[in-house]
Enzyme design. Structure first.
Site: not given
Length: 272
Positions: A169, A244
């Site tokens: 991420d 994200h």
């Protein structure tokens, strides 16, 4: 009438008679312009004048011969002058033709040289463009400029159905630009279940990259994209706890063929 000379005998004219006759003949020729003054010297000398055939006609023939010689000489001179002039004209024409040919050759050579330079410039420009394209196609970068990894590859936890994280991420506020990490072709663009709005690219080296949880998608299947080209915006769609970008590197376009994204990016010159 009594004859003082014997019949049948003729005595030649005496000298005085002959001279008188000659004078008369010469005078006649002088009058007609045949011998003119040519007879006077003989008469003045008191000698016998030559006959007309021996003087006047010979002089006329001699004069005519001299004139003919002069005319022939003049004609010969004129002929030679004409030949010289013709040769000079031919030489001038040949010189002009040679000059024109030399100028034409020089012009053709200059044109060929200019064309060669232009061709070389075009080829150099084309090589530079190909090199730039190869560089562009081979260049890789972060999917979110200036971002960093917040969750690592194969992290474990209940957040993932498989019990581990299949990608990494990147920190990205909602609406941040998401770009292709390298050049490739879009093979998937749409809803991806737990990935929310996602995009999968087939890269030029035959690998695949995936971008998940997007708020919006800006490309379509079959579209070619370049490194750094925006393909969508980050968000929190699908199975996500907040904005994200989920990023994966794969050997196929399907889930389960993942490989370490950090190692993948570093192998392509990207600092992660």
């Amino acid at each position: 009438m009594a004859f003082t000379r014997p019949t049948g005998k003729h005595r030649a004219p005496n000298r005085l008679t002959r001279k008188s006759a000659q004078i008369a003949g010469i005078a006649a020729l002088a009058t007609t312009g045949v011998i003119g003054g040519l007879a006077s010297p003989a008469l003045a000398a008191g000698t016998e004048a030559p006959s007309v055939s021996e003087t006047g006609l010979n002089q006329v023939i001699a004069i005519e011969g001299t004139l003919a010689d002069q005319v022939a000489t003049q004609a010969d001179v004129q002929k030679r002058q004409a030949e010289v002039a013709a040769k000079a004209k031919a030489a001038a024409k040949a010189k002009a033709a040679a000059k024109a040919k030399a100028e034409a050759n020089a012009k053709a050579a200059a044109k060929a040289k200019a064309e060669a330079r232009a061709k070389a410039a075009r080829e150099a420009k084309a090589r530079a463009a190909r090199s730039a394209e190869r560089t562009r196609l081979g260049a890789f970068q972060l999917p979110v400029a200036g971002s960093y990894v917040t969750t690592g590859y194969k992290s474990s936890g209940s957040l993932w159905s498989s019990g581990r994280h299949s990608g990494i991420d990147f920190h990205a506020a909602s609406g941040s630009s998401v770009v292709a990490v390298g050049s490739g072709t879009v093979v998937e663009a749409g809803w991806g279940g737990a990935y929310g709005n996602n995009i999968v690219l087939r890269m030029t080296d035959g690998t695949y990259t995936q971008y998940g949880h997007l708020s919006s998608i800006g490309v379509s299947v079959g579209q070619s994209v370049g490194a750094g080209q925006r393909i969508g915006f980050s968000g929190s769609t699908g199975n996500s706890t907040g904005p994200h970008l989920h990023f994966e590197a794969r050997t196929t376009p399907s889930y389960g063929s993942d490989m370490d994204p950090v190692a993948y990016l570093r192998a392509h010159g990207v600092t992660v």
